[in-house]
Structures are given as structure tokens and as C-alpha cells.
Design a protein around this motif. Structure first.
Motif, PDB file in Angstrom:
ATOM      1  N   ILE A 184       0.853  -1.188   0.000  1.00 58.13           N
ATOM      2  CA  ILE A 184       0.000   0.000   0.000  1.00 58.13           C
ATOM      3  C   ILE A 184       0.896   1.246   0.000  1.00 58.13           C
ATOM      4  CG2 ILE A 184      -1.885   1.187   1.195  1.00 58.13           C
ATOM      5  CD1 ILE A 184      -2.500  -1.413   2.635  1.00 58.13           C
ATOM      6  N   PRO A 185       0.535   2.289  -0.755  1.00 61.57           N
ATOM      7  CA  PRO A 185       1.335   3.519  -0.767  1.00 61.57           C
ATOM      8  C   PRO A 185       1.502   4.095   0.638  1.00 61.57           C
ATOM      9  CG  PRO A 185      -0.320   3.578  -2.501  1.00 61.57           C
ATOM     10  CD  PRO A 185      -0.622   2.373  -1.662  1.00 61.57           C
ATOM     11  N   PHE A 186       2.594   4.793   0.847  1.00 58.08           N
ATOM     12  CA  PHE A 186       2.904   5.342   2.164  1.00 58.08           C
ATOM     13  C   PHE A 186       1.721   6.134   2.740  1.00 58.08           C
ATOM     14  CE2 PHE A 186       3.963   9.174   4.548  1.00 58.08           C
ATOM     15  CZ  PHE A 186       4.484   8.592   5.687  1.00 58.08           C
ATOM     16  N   GLY A 187       1.392   5.828   3.987  1.00 56.87           N
ATOM     17  CA  GLY A 187       0.385   6.575   4.725  1.00 56.87           C
ATOM     18  C   GLY A 187      -1.050   6.223   4.427  1.00 56.87           C
ATOM     19  N   THR A 188      -1.286   5.423   3.390  1.00 60.21           N
ATOM     20  CA  THR A 188      -2.657   5.048   3.041  1.00 60.21           C
ATOM     21  C   THR A 188      -3.173   3.996   4.018  1.00 60.21           C
ATOM     22  OG1 THR A 188      -2.240   5.504   0.716  1.00 60.21           O
ATOM     23  CG2 THR A 188      -4.129   4.101   1.204  1.00 60.21           C
ATOM     24  N   ILE A 189      -4.452   4.120   4.366  1.00 65.16           N
ATOM     25  CA  ILE A 189      -5.076   3.220   5.330  1.00 65.16           C
ATOM     26  C   ILE A 189      -5.958   2.219   4.597  1.00 65.16           C
ATOM     27  CG2 ILE A 189      -6.819   3.114   7.166  1.00 65.16           C
ATOM     28  CD1 ILE A 189      -5.806   5.903   8.049  1.00 65.16           C
ATOM     29  N   ARG A 190      -5.871   0.970   5.005  1.00 64.73           N
ATOM     30  CA  ARG A 190      -6.786  -0.049   4.489  1.00 64.73           C
ATOM     31  C   ARG A 190      -7.247  -0.915   5.660  1.00 64.73           C
ATOM     32  NH1 ARG A 190      -4.592  -2.856  -0.598  1.00 64.73           N
ATOM     33  NH2 ARG A 190      -4.900  -0.736  -1.381  1.00 64.73           N
ATOM     34  N   ILE A 234       3.320   1.367   3.915  1.00 60.28           N
ATOM     35  CA  ILE A 234       4.705   1.867   4.024  1.00 60.28           C
ATOM     36  C   ILE A 234       5.377   1.865   2.644  1.00 60.28           C
ATOM     37  CG2 ILE A 234       4.918   1.163   6.441  1.00 60.28           C
ATOM     38  CD1 ILE A 234       6.665  -1.211   5.456  1.00 60.28           C
ATOM     39  N   SER A 235       4.614   1.483   1.610  1.00 60.35           N
ATOM     40  CA  SER A 235       5.057   1.420   0.209  1.00 60.35           C
ATOM     41  C   SER A 235       6.144   0.361   0.009  1.00 60.35           C
ATOM     42  CB  SER A 235       5.515   2.784  -0.309  1.00 60.35           C
ATOM     43  OG  SER A 235       6.869   3.025  -0.011  1.00 60.35           O
ATOM     44  N   GLU A 269      11.066  12.781   3.708  1.00 50.72           N
ATOM     45  CA  GLU A 269       9.753  13.096   3.138  1.00 50.72           C
ATOM     46  C   GLU A 269       8.638  12.395   3.913  1.00 50.72           C
ATOM     47  OE1 GLU A 269       7.362  12.749  -1.134  1.00 50.72           O
ATOM     48  OE2 GLU A 269       9.501  12.260  -1.040  1.00 50.72           O
ATOM     49  N   GLU A 270       8.872  11.142   4.288  1.00 54.67           N
ATOM     50  CA  GLU A 270       7.882  10.393   5.072  1.00 54.67           C
ATOM     51  C   GLU A 270       7.707  11.007   6.457  1.00 54.67           C
ATOM     52  OE1 GLU A 270       8.552   5.939   3.152  1.00 54.67           O
ATOM     53  OE2 GLU A 270       9.874   6.656   4.753  1.00 54.67           O
ATOM     54  N   LYS A 271       8.814  11.388   7.056  1.00 60.36           N
ATOM     55  CA  LYS A 271       8.738  12.001   8.393  1.00 60.36           C
ATOM     56  C   LYS A 271       7.885  13.261   8.385  1.00 60.36           C
ATOM     57  CE  LYS A 271      13.260  10.502  10.165  1.00 60.36           C
ATOM     58  NZ  LYS A 271      14.640  10.952  10.439  1.00 60.36           N
ATOM     59  N   ALA A 272       7.989  14.045   7.320  1.00 64.36           N
ATOM     60  CA  ALA A 272       7.240  15.296   7.226  1.00 64.36           C
ATOM     61  C   ALA A 272       5.735  15.052   7.179  1.00 64.36           C
ATOM     62  CB  ALA A 272       7.679  16.070   5.981  1.00 64.36           C
ATOM     63  N   LYS A 273       5.341  13.904   6.663  1.00 66.94           N
ATOM     64  CA  LYS A 273       3.914  13.603   6.502  1.00 66.94           C
ATOM     65  C   LYS A 273       3.370  12.695   7.600  1.00 66.94           C
ATOM     66  CE  LYS A 273       4.277  13.843   1.448  1.00 66.94           C
ATOM     67  NZ  LYS A 273       4.260  13.045   0.197  1.00 66.94           N
ATOM     68  N   LEU A 274       4.264  12.104   8.371  1.00 65.46           N
ATOM     69  CA  LEU A 274       3.870  11.047   9.293  1.00 65.46           C
ATOM     70  C   LEU A 274       2.898  11.505  10.379  1.00 65.46           C
ATOM     71  CD1 LEU A 274       4.269   8.058   9.831  1.00 65.46           C
ATOM     72  CD2 LEU A 274       6.238   8.621  11.261  1.00 65.46           C
ATOM     73  N   SER A 275       3.122  12.680  10.953  1.00 62.73           N
ATOM     74  CA  SER A 275       2.279  13.130  12.061  1.00 62.73           C
ATOM     75  C   SER A 275       0.807  13.231  11.654  1.00 62.73           C
ATOM     76  CB  SER A 275       2.766  14.488  12.578  1.00 62.73           C
ATOM     77  OG  SER A 275       2.021  14.862  13.719  1.00 62.73           O
ATOM     78  N   GLY A 303      -8.512   4.001   2.003  1.00 63.37           N
ATOM     79  CA  GLY A 303      -7.966   4.773   0.890  1.00 63.37           C
ATOM     80  C   GLY A 303      -7.520   6.165   1.258  1.00 63.37           C
ATOM     81  N   LYS A 304      -7.775   6.582   2.490  1.00 62.00           N
ATOM     82  CA  LYS A 304      -7.380   7.937   2.908  1.00 62.00           C
ATOM     83  C   LYS A 304      -5.913   7.975   3.291  1.00 62.00           C
ATOM     84  CE  LYS A 304     -11.636  10.100   4.268  1.00 62.00           C
ATOM     85  NZ  LYS A 304     -12.354  10.861   5.287  1.00 62.00           N
TER      86      LYS A 304
END
Length: 206
Positions: free
Chosen positions: A114-120, A152-153, A172-178, A205-206
Motif C-alpha cells: 500500500i502507498p505510504f500513509g494510506t489506510i486499508r 509503508i510502500s 519526506e515520510e517524516k514530514a507527513k507522518l504526524s 484509501g485515505k
């Protein structure tokens, strides 16, 4: 005073009602060297939820536990200390210990597909090659439990999967993680308060 006695009885019943108890198991590996690794996102998500609700983790049997109250429901947050491939042992122990029904279990884990940060979020499914889910399936002898997969892609080169999964987030992941952790926390609250179908509809999918 009869109404008061009945009220106390009602409250006591609600307190012990298994349907009002939930176990959220975030998967990861114990130890400082794993804290910020991709494989430990289950721990991170639970840390954020506990922080939001003003709860702290304490050492318990087979893991660290925090307790959160959400509108009359008791939510146990479990971070197993058994290492990933023995996660099922801790999950089963706490399900049995607190008499929590299987439908009130949600397992939070990382997912390479699943792409980084996407929820399933799914009601059931295979282990998908994930050692933590494999252990839970073996111990519970069922795949009929809800799981929350955090993407986590698969941005790694051939032969580098283990290093990638056990590696730390890039900048880049750290910037979006929170932000993704906040959304994940809301999804768990939704699971407890609104049920699995509504949560899947709202957050997948969010």
C-alpha cells in the motif's frame, strides 16, 4: 431510592459487558533500535491515540498496555513485547484475560503493498506474508478478525526488503507522518464508536 440502585446495577453491568471492551493491538518490535522503523508503525499509531486521550503505557504481561475510555467503552491498547513473529501469544492472552469478543479486536500493522500513509481496514483476510499477522492467525486459529493496514510502500531495491522494513522513515515520510498518525487515531476511534463497516467506508484509501 430504587432508581438509584437500578442505576448502579446498570453501570456495573455496562462496566463488565464484554461488548463494551475493545483490544487494539499495534504490532512492532520492542527495543530502542526499532522505535522509528517502518515495521513499528503499529506501535506509533497506538502511541498517538494514547497521547491524544491522555493515557500512558505501562508494562504488563507480554507487552505494554494503555487504557482509554471512549463514550462508555473501554479500549485496551496493546504493544506486544514478544517480537513480531510471536505477536499472537500476547493478543490471545489479553483477549482471554479481559474476555473481549473477537469482533472487538483490531490489529494495526504495516503493509508493503500500500502507498505510504494510506489506510486499508478489512474485516478479515490472509496474513499477506506478514509475520505478525501470521502468528495471530496461528494462535487464534482464524482469519476472522479486523485488521488495520498502514501503507509503508515498496520503494526498495531487489533484495533490500528486510533492510527497508526495518529501516527508519526518510525525510519526506517524516514530514507527513504526524498527519497520518492523527488520521489513523481517528480511524481507531471510529472502529470503537461507529463500527467496522462505517469505519471502512470513511477511512479506507485515505
Amino acid at each position: 431510592m430504587k432508581w438509584l440502585t437500578n442505576l448502579f446495577k446498570k453501570e456495573a453491568q455496562e462496566e463488565t459487558d464484554p461488548m463494551k471492551k475493545y483490544l487494539i493491538a499495534g504490532l512492532g518490535n520492542p527495543g530502542a533500535e526499532y522505535v522509528n522503523t517502518r515495521h513499528n508503525i503499529g506501535f506509533k499509531v497506538l502511541d498517538r491515540l494514547a497521547q491524544q486521550e491522555g493515557s500512558d503505557f505501562n508494562t504488563a504481561k507480554l507487552g505494554a498496555m494503555a487504557e482509554v475510555k471512549l463514550k462508555g467503552r473501554t479500549v485496551y491498547l496493546l504493544k506486544p513485547n514478544t517480537y513480531m513473529n510471536l505477536s499472537g501469544k500476547a493478543v490471545k492472552y489479553w483477549l482471554d484475560q479481559e474476555k473481549i469478543p473477537l469482533e472487538n479486536l483490531l490489529v494495526v500493522t504495516d503493509d508493503l503493498n500500500i502507498p505510504f500513509g494510506t489506510i486499508r481496514i478489512k474485516a478479515k483476510g490472509s496474513d499477506g506474508g506478514h509475520n505478525g499477522l501470521k502468528s495471530i492467525q496461528q494462535v487464534l486459529t482464524t482469519t476472522e478478525y479486523a485488521r488495520f493496514r498502514f501503507g509503508i510502500s515498496d520503494a526498495f531495491k531487489k533484495g533490500q526488503q528486510v533492510n527497508y522494513v526495518l529501516g527508519e522513515w526518510d525525510e519526506e515520510e517524516k514530514a507527513k507522518l504526524s498527519e497520518r498518525l492523527d488520521i489513523s487515531s481517528e480511524a481507531i476511534k471510529s472502529f470503537v464508536l461507529s463500527g467496522l463497516p462505517n469505519t471502512m467506508s470513511s477511512f479506507n484509501g485515505k
